[in-house]
Design an enzyme around this catalytic site. Structure first.
Site, mmCIF file in Angstrom:
data_model
loop_
_atom_site.group_PDB
_atom_site.id
_atom_site.type_symbol
_atom_site.label_atom_id
_atom_site.label_comp_id
_atom_site.label_asym_id
_atom_site.label_seq_id
_atom_site.Cartn_x
_atom_site.Cartn_y
_atom_site.Cartn_z
ATOM 1 N N THR A 91 0.826 -1.212 0.000
ATOM 2 C CA THR A 91 0.000 0.000 0.000
ATOM 3 C C THR A 91 0.859 1.262 0.000
ATOM 4 O OG1 THR A 91 -0.239 -0.135 2.410
ATOM 5 C CG2 THR A 91 -1.992 -1.098 1.079
ATOM 6 N N ASP B 151 2.561 -8.372 -7.756
ATOM 7 C CA ASP B 151 3.182 -7.159 -8.297
ATOM 8 C C ASP B 151 4.689 -7.233 -8.500
ATOM 9 O OD1 ASP B 151 4.210 -6.878 -5.642
ATOM 10 O OD2 ASP B 151 2.442 -5.700 -5.059
ATOM 11 N N HIS C 195 0.254 -16.888 -5.444
ATOM 12 C CA HIS C 195 -0.944 -16.551 -6.222
ATOM 13 C C HIS C 195 -0.605 -16.124 -7.644
ATOM 14 C CE1 HIS C 195 -3.400 -15.745 -2.286
ATOM 15 N NE2 HIS C 195 -3.276 -17.029 -2.571
ATOM 16 N N CYS D 62 -3.573 -19.278 -21.447
ATOM 17 C CA CYS D 62 -4.844 -19.719 -22.015
ATOM 18 C C CYS D 62 -5.456 -20.765 -21.087
ATOM 19 C CB CYS D 62 -4.616 -20.309 -23.406
ATOM 20 S SG CYS D 62 -6.110 -21.000 -24.168
ATOM 21 N N CYS E 267 -7.301 -16.569 -27.315
ATOM 22 C CA CYS E 267 -6.042 -17.259 -27.567
ATOM 23 C C CYS E 267 -5.807 -17.362 -29.070
ATOM 24 C CB CYS E 267 -6.086 -18.658 -26.949
ATOM 25 S SG CYS E 267 -4.612 -19.654 -27.300
ATOM 26 N N CYS F 85 -5.747 -21.515 -29.955
ATOM 27 C CA CYS F 85 -6.930 -22.380 -29.916
ATOM 28 C C CYS F 85 -8.252 -21.609 -29.859
ATOM 29 C CB CYS F 85 -6.849 -23.337 -28.727
ATOM 30 S SG CYS F 85 -7.097 -22.546 -27.123
ATOM 31 N N SER G 90 -4.518 -10.062 5.577
ATOM 32 C CA SER G 90 -5.687 -10.274 6.421
ATOM 33 C C SER G 90 -5.754 -11.701 6.923
ATOM 34 C CB SER G 90 -6.968 -9.950 5.634
ATOM 35 O OG SER G 90 -7.120 -10.862 4.548
ATOM 36 N N ILE H 82 3.362 -0.608 8.465
ATOM 37 C CA ILE H 82 4.302 -1.593 7.930
ATOM 38 C C ILE H 82 5.620 -0.955 7.501
ATOM 39 C CG2 ILE H 82 4.666 -3.171 5.977
ATOM 40 C CD1 ILE H 82 1.673 -3.890 6.249
#
Length: 255
Positions: free
Chosen positions: A22, A100, A117, A125, A152, A155, A194, A236
């Site tokens: 942040t 990021d 993540h 694709c 894509c 395909c 969180s 932080i």
């Protein structure tokens, strides 16, 4: 709560969430002024089933990717402090929920950062068996050229960012690596998360179950506060450099 963990000289695991970015100008998701707090519908942009089934939502998603503040963001004091901790000689591995890449840009060794993540810089694709892979920059150029929901080119199926959306399984190798970090840490720092998104948040419990001191740095309560050796509510950008300085000093005293 005990503060004796500051003198611990063993391996350090770090789990970071949106809150660490942040100060770089990237809003978090669930905080009081978070993206999803202010606009609950925006959470659908990160929901796999909705994304696949709704072409209009995909158009909005590509616009959101184009306008993501992370493109202009720079690593902040917390990112740089964690890199300094690693380069001081302490054994440090980072598990990040963020997409990021500010940890890597802040100086952390890429191989020591686990993007549990995924990341916003790749495009994949979803087609079964299709291995098409591109950069986000290349795909956004197609959006700018008049393809609001680029398909894509191999395909014809749907493209998405190289991130893990709600409703998708984590990459098995990344999850295994994260579990190994949690199991082998003697200090486990959870910073700016969180701790509501699983299985990433469960790394706190894994770490504590294997004897680690859990230290939570977050301005809001989390479901794992009761397991922590210390909970720090300070900003932080102030707390992490302070913690890092203490851990570096502890490491130097062992030499």
């Amino acid at each position: 709560m005990t503060t004796e963990w500051r003198g611990n000289k063993g391996p350090i695991g770090v789990l970071t969430g949106a809150g660490i970015s942040t100060d770089s100008g990237i809003p978090d998701f669930r905080g009081p002024r978070g993206v999803w707090t202010k606009d609950p519908i925006a959470e659908l942009l990160s929901t796999y089933g909705a994304y696949v089934s709704d072409p209009e939502l995909r158009v909005r998603s590509w616009q959101a990717r184009r306008d993501n503040p992370a493109w202009e963001a720079e690593p902040n004091a917390a990112h740089k402090a964690l890199a300094e901790l690693e380069h001081s000689g302490r054994a440090v591995r980072i598990i990040t929920q963020n997409i990021d890449r500010l940890h890597q840009r802040g100086g952390s060794t890429p191989d020591k950062v686990i993007e549990i993540h995924g990341n916003m810089f790749d495009v994949v694709c979803i087609g079964s068996g299709c291995t098409y892979h591109s950069t986000m920059q290349e795909t956004l150029e197609r959006v700018a050229a008049g393809e609001p929901d680029p398909a894509c080119p191999v395909c014809g199926d749907i493209l998405k960012a190289g991130t893990i959306m709600f409703g998708q399984n984590l990459d098995s190798r990344s999850l295994w690596q994260a579990e190994q970090v949690a199991e082998n840490s003697t200090i486990f720092l959870a910073i700016g998360s969180s701790l509501q998104v699983q299985p990433a948040a469960s790394m706190c419990e894994v770490a504590v179950g294997n004897g680690a001191d859990l230290v939570i740095v977050n301005n809001e309560p989390t479901p794992y506060d009761h397991l922590a050796s210390e909970v720090i509510r300070d900003p932080i950008g102030e707390a992490v450099p302070r913690i890092v300085a203490e851990l570096i000093a502890a490491g130097e005293s062992a030499r």
